[in-house]
Motif scaffolding. Structure first.
Motif, PDB file in Angstrom:
ATOM      1  N   LYS A 153      -0.600   5.427  -9.849  1.00  0.00           N
ATOM      2  CA  LYS A 153      -1.973   4.924  -9.644  1.00  0.00           C
ATOM      3  C   LYS A 153      -2.348   4.816  -8.163  1.00  0.00           C
ATOM      4  CE  LYS A 153      -2.336   2.364 -14.034  1.00  0.00           C
ATOM      5  NZ  LYS A 153      -1.728   3.439 -14.760  1.00  0.00           N
ATOM      6  N   ALA A 154      -1.942   5.813  -7.408  1.00  0.00           N
ATOM      7  CA  ALA A 154      -2.301   5.824  -5.984  1.00  0.00           C
ATOM      8  C   ALA A 154      -3.815   5.954  -5.843  1.00  0.00           C
ATOM      9  CB  ALA A 154      -1.620   7.005  -5.303  1.00  0.00           C
ATOM     10  N   ASP A 155      -4.390   5.142  -4.961  1.00  0.00           N
ATOM     11  CA  ASP A 155      -5.838   5.224  -4.730  1.00  0.00           C
ATOM     12  C   ASP A 155      -6.114   5.430  -3.246  1.00  0.00           C
ATOM     13  OD1 ASP A 155      -5.445   2.792  -3.527  1.00  0.00           O
ATOM     14  OD2 ASP A 155      -6.248   1.609  -5.183  1.00  0.00           O
ATOM     15  N   ARG A 156      -7.379   5.273  -2.880  1.00  0.00           N
ATOM     16  CA  ARG A 156      -7.757   5.528  -1.485  1.00  0.00           C
ATOM     17  C   ARG A 156      -7.080   4.599  -0.489  1.00  0.00           C
ATOM     18  NH1 ARG A 156     -11.125   9.307  -0.856  1.00  0.00           N
ATOM     19  NH2 ARG A 156     -12.571   9.752  -2.530  1.00  0.00           N
ATOM     20  N   ASN A 157      -6.602   3.467  -0.989  1.00  0.00           N
ATOM     21  CA  ASN A 157      -5.956   2.493  -0.107  1.00  0.00           C
ATOM     22  C   ASN A 157      -4.456   2.785   0.074  1.00  0.00           C
ATOM     23  OD1 ASN A 157      -6.014   0.099   1.442  1.00  0.00           O
ATOM     24  ND2 ASN A 157      -5.048  -0.995  -0.268  1.00  0.00           N
ATOM     25  N   THR A 158      -3.970   3.745  -0.708  1.00  0.00           N
ATOM     26  CA  THR A 158      -2.533   4.063  -0.638  1.00  0.00           C
ATOM     27  C   THR A 158      -2.188   4.680   0.718  1.00  0.00           C
ATOM     28  OG1 THR A 158      -2.407   4.404  -3.013  1.00  0.00           O
ATOM     29  CG2 THR A 158      -0.703   5.495  -1.682  1.00  0.00           C
ATOM     30  N   PHE A 159      -1.008   4.325   1.202  1.00  0.00           N
ATOM     31  CA  PHE A 159      -0.502   4.895   2.460  1.00  0.00           C
ATOM     32  C   PHE A 159       0.747   5.699   2.102  1.00  0.00           C
ATOM     33  CE2 PHE A 159       1.844   5.121   6.360  1.00  0.00           C
ATOM     34  CZ  PHE A 159       0.917   5.074   7.391  1.00  0.00           C
ATOM     35  N   LEU A 160       0.707   6.992   2.373  1.00  0.00           N
ATOM     36  CA  LEU A 160       1.859   7.830   2.033  1.00  0.00           C
ATOM     37  C   LEU A 160       2.798   7.895   3.238  1.00  0.00           C
ATOM     38  CD1 LEU A 160       2.505   9.389  -0.586  1.00  0.00           C
ATOM     39  CD2 LEU A 160       1.792  11.473   0.560  1.00  0.00           C
ATOM     40  N   LEU A 161       4.058   7.502   3.003  1.00  0.00           N
ATOM     41  CA  LEU A 161       5.032   7.489   4.095  1.00  0.00           C
ATOM     42  C   LEU A 161       6.094   8.554   3.827  1.00  0.00           C
ATOM     43  CD1 LEU A 161       5.969   5.962   6.690  1.00  0.00           C
ATOM     44  CD2 LEU A 161       7.342   4.494   5.196  1.00  0.00           C
TER      45      LEU A 161
ATOM     46  N   ARG B  55       0.829  -1.222   0.000  1.00  0.00           N
ATOM     47  CA  ARG B  55       0.000   0.000   0.000  1.00  0.00           C
ATOM     48  C   ARG B  55       0.859   1.267   0.000  1.00  0.00           C
ATOM     49  NH1 ARG B  55      -3.228   0.455   5.259  1.00  0.00           N
ATOM     50  NH2 ARG B  55      -3.947   2.338   4.208  1.00  0.00           N
ATOM     51  N   VAL B  56       2.149   1.102   0.273  1.00  0.00           N
ATOM     52  CA  VAL B  56       2.969   2.276   0.620  1.00  0.00           C
ATOM     53  C   VAL B  56       3.602   2.970  -0.593  1.00  0.00           C
ATOM     54  CG1 VAL B  56       5.099   2.986   1.829  1.00  0.00           C
ATOM     55  CG2 VAL B  56       3.471   1.451   2.949  1.00  0.00           C
ATOM     56  N   ILE B  57       3.472   4.299  -0.617  1.00  0.00           N
ATOM     57  CA  ILE B  57       4.299   5.114  -1.518  1.00  0.00           C
ATOM     58  C   ILE B  57       5.079   6.068  -0.606  1.00  0.00           C
ATOM     59  CG2 ILE B  57       4.329   6.874  -3.339  1.00  0.00           C
ATOM     60  CD1 ILE B  57       1.835   5.592  -4.531  1.00  0.00           C
ATOM     61  N   ILE B  58       6.389   6.115  -0.841  1.00  0.00           N
ATOM     62  CA  ILE B  58       7.251   6.934   0.026  1.00  0.00           C
ATOM     63  C   ILE B  58       7.519   8.291  -0.613  1.00  0.00           C
ATOM     64  CG2 ILE B  58       9.601   7.102   0.988  1.00  0.00           C
ATOM     65  CD1 ILE B  58       9.559   4.091   1.387  1.00  0.00           C
ATOM     66  N   VAL B  59       7.534   9.324   0.221  1.00  0.00           N
ATOM     67  CA  VAL B  59       8.053  10.632  -0.204  1.00  0.00           C
ATOM     68  C   VAL B  59       9.300  10.875   0.641  1.00  0.00           C
ATOM     69  CG1 VAL B  59       7.666  13.126  -0.294  1.00  0.00           C
ATOM     70  CG2 VAL B  59       5.780  11.567  -0.773  1.00  0.00           C
ATOM     71  N   THR B  60      10.414  11.138  -0.028  1.00  0.00           N
ATOM     72  CA  THR B  60      11.640  11.433   0.714  1.00  0.00           C
ATOM     73  C   THR B  60      12.408  12.528  -0.017  1.00  0.00           C
ATOM     74  OG1 THR B  60      13.529  10.438   1.853  1.00  0.00           O
ATOM     75  CG2 THR B  60      13.135   9.688  -0.398  1.00  0.00           C
TER      76      THR B  60
ATOM     77  N   TYR C 154      -4.972  14.671  -1.227  1.00  0.00           N
ATOM     78  CA  TYR C 154      -5.079  13.741  -2.362  1.00  0.00           C
ATOM     79  C   TYR C 154      -6.310  12.846  -2.169  1.00  0.00           C
ATOM     80  CZ  TYR C 154      -3.773  10.330  -5.930  1.00  0.00           C
ATOM     81  OH  TYR C 154      -3.775   9.511  -7.032  1.00  0.00           O
ATOM     82  N   LEU C 155      -7.182  12.820  -3.137  1.00  0.00           N
ATOM     83  CA  LEU C 155      -8.444  12.053  -3.046  1.00  0.00           C
ATOM     84  C   LEU C 155      -9.206  12.391  -1.765  1.00  0.00           C
ATOM     85  CD1 LEU C 155      -7.276   8.532  -4.335  1.00  0.00           C
ATOM     86  CD2 LEU C 155      -8.616  10.235  -5.559  1.00  0.00           C
ATOM     87  N   ARG C 156      -9.112  13.640  -1.366  1.00  0.00           N
ATOM     88  CA  ARG C 156      -9.737  14.173  -0.132  1.00  0.00           C
ATOM     89  C   ARG C 156      -9.187  13.524   1.134  1.00  0.00           C
ATOM     90  NH1 ARG C 156     -14.052  13.972  -3.677  1.00  0.00           N
ATOM     91  NH2 ARG C 156     -14.745  16.033  -4.295  1.00  0.00           N
ATOM     92  N   GLY C 157      -8.012  12.938   1.017  1.00  0.00           N
ATOM     93  CA  GLY C 157      -7.358  12.427   2.223  1.00  0.00           C
ATOM     94  C   GLY C 157      -7.108  10.941   2.197  1.00  0.00           C
ATOM     95  N   ILE C 158      -5.807  10.566   2.257  1.00  0.00           N
ATOM     96  CA  ILE C 158      -5.440   9.152   2.379  1.00  0.00           C
ATOM     97  C   ILE C 158      -4.600   9.011   3.657  1.00  0.00           C
ATOM     98  CG2 ILE C 158      -5.528   8.613  -0.092  1.00  0.00           C
ATOM     99  CD1 ILE C 158      -2.454   8.967  -0.185  1.00  0.00           C
ATOM    100  N   GLU C 159      -4.415   7.776   4.098  1.00  0.00           N
ATOM    101  CA  GLU C 159      -3.651   7.564   5.341  1.00  0.00           C
ATOM    102  C   GLU C 159      -2.173   7.903   5.119  1.00  0.00           C
ATOM    103  OE1 GLU C 159      -5.438   4.455   8.429  1.00  0.00           O
ATOM    104  OE2 GLU C 159      -4.461   3.522   6.711  1.00  0.00           O
TER     105      GLU C 159
END
Ligand code: GLY
Length: 341
Positions: free
Chosen positions: A80-88, A32-37, A106-111
């Motif tokens: 293709k990040a969706d509502r289930n995506t977790f941004l780390l 589920r994870v997409i990282i921002v660093t 993003y998409l009105r808020g993801i975890e």
């Protein structure tokens, strides 16, 4: 490892002090994870990002902009990040502020969650749910209050930080000591060598104590309608100095605290010994304590910075250790008291 649970009105956020980046898989499904660093963290810890979807941004306060927000959102769409995506968000305050902001819109808020890699973000920026960007020359003028699911304070990652960045974080720790837990000040005074050698156990304890002060305040007043303002101790002057001088956030905040303590003496709120104790501690850790020569320039920046606060500034003064007070003051009064010193 030590854990602090930060309860706000509609959210529970866990802060894991001493937890390691690579263990994030125990807390969230890596699929589920997409990282921002940022590019520095990415370069230093390249192997840890292998096989993970990662968006790399630049470094520095200028990166905290809508341009970077757009860049991250474009990448999220590509991935293709969706509502289930977790941004780390993995990095210091710039990364966590911007990653938390993007995740909240993003998409009105993801975890989202953070691996906080600098001392400054571990004890301040990544904790408390303030996320946002700078705009039109104003710091953090656009943003949201939105709590991460978790924050890791990965102490092992502090090893690669320049000493000046450690000092910057220490100023915020000292701030928490003054406003909420004088034992922090005693520990810092006694255990200089342990800070210098980045003793993991001691850092875990001091970061825990510092985050405890902030978490307690945020849990009472998440949206800064009252009590949370005391976290701005040293910041009114400090922010302006940060903008006018070539200083880190903590260095500028250290000077801001000295000024606020000086004004507290002028107002007969504190015994000069409190001032002496804090100034000595700041100096011990190599933090500057002298105001820049051009005070008028600093005052001008404050008036620009606080132009939206029409009925006076909320200035944080001290009536004793663990006794901060919020006082409405106008710029002229502040300038007069500073110049009197
Ligand atoms: N850095 C101050 C706050 O989070 O409220």
């Amino acid at each position: 490892m030590k854990t602090i649970t930060l309860n706000t009105k509609d959210h529970i956020s866990n802060i894991f002090i001493g937890e390691k980046f690579e263990n994030f898989r125990d807390y969230v499904d890596p699929e589920r994870v997409i990282i921002v660093t940022d590019k520095n963290v990415f370069k230093l810890y390249k192997d840890r990002f292998e096989g993970l979807k990662t968006i790399v941004i630049g470094t520095g306060e200028d990166i905290k902009s809508f341009k970077t927000v757009e860049y991250i959102i474009e990448k999220l769409i590509e991935l293709k990040a969706d509502r289930n995506t977790f941004l780390l968000g993995v990095g210091g305050g710039v990364v966590t502020d911007i990653a938390g902001f993007v995740a909240s819109i993003y998409l009105r808020g993801i975890e989202f969650g953070f691996v906080s890699t600098t001392l400054l973000s571990q004890v301040d920026a990544s904790v408390g749910g303030k996320n946002g960007v700078n705009f039109s020359g104003l710091k953090n003028i656009v943003g949201v209050f939105s709590q991460p699911k978790f924050v890791f304070c990965d102490i092992s990652m502090l090893k690669t930080l320049p000493e000046r960045e450690i000092r910057s974080g220490l100023a915020e720790i000292i701030k928490h000591g003054v406003i909420g837990d004088p034992e922090i000040l005693e520990q810092l005074d006694k255990e200089y060598e342990k800070i210098k050698s980045l003793d993991q156990k001691f850092l875990e304890k001091i970061i825990y104590n510092s985050v405890s002060v902030k978490s307690k305040i945020v849990s009472i007043d998440e949206r800064e309608s009252g009590q949370r303002k005391i976290l701005n101790f040293g910041h009114t002057i400090g922010h302006a100095i940060e903008l006018t001088e070539d200083l880190t956030h903590g260095e500028a905040i250290g000077i801001g605290m000295v000024v606020a303590l000086g004004i507290s003496i002028e107002k007969c709120y504190i015994d000069p010994n409190v001032f002496i104790q804090i100034e000595k501690l700041l100096k011990k850790y190599g933090l500057p304590t002298e105001l820049p020569k051009d005070i008028d320039k600093v005052m001008k920046v404050i008036s620009f910075d606080k132009k939206n606060e029409k009925d006076g500034l909320n200035f944080i003064l001290i009536k004793g250790l663990r006794e901060p007070v919020i006082e409405k003051m106008d710029l002229d009064e502040i300038a007069k008291l500073i110049k009197k010193k």
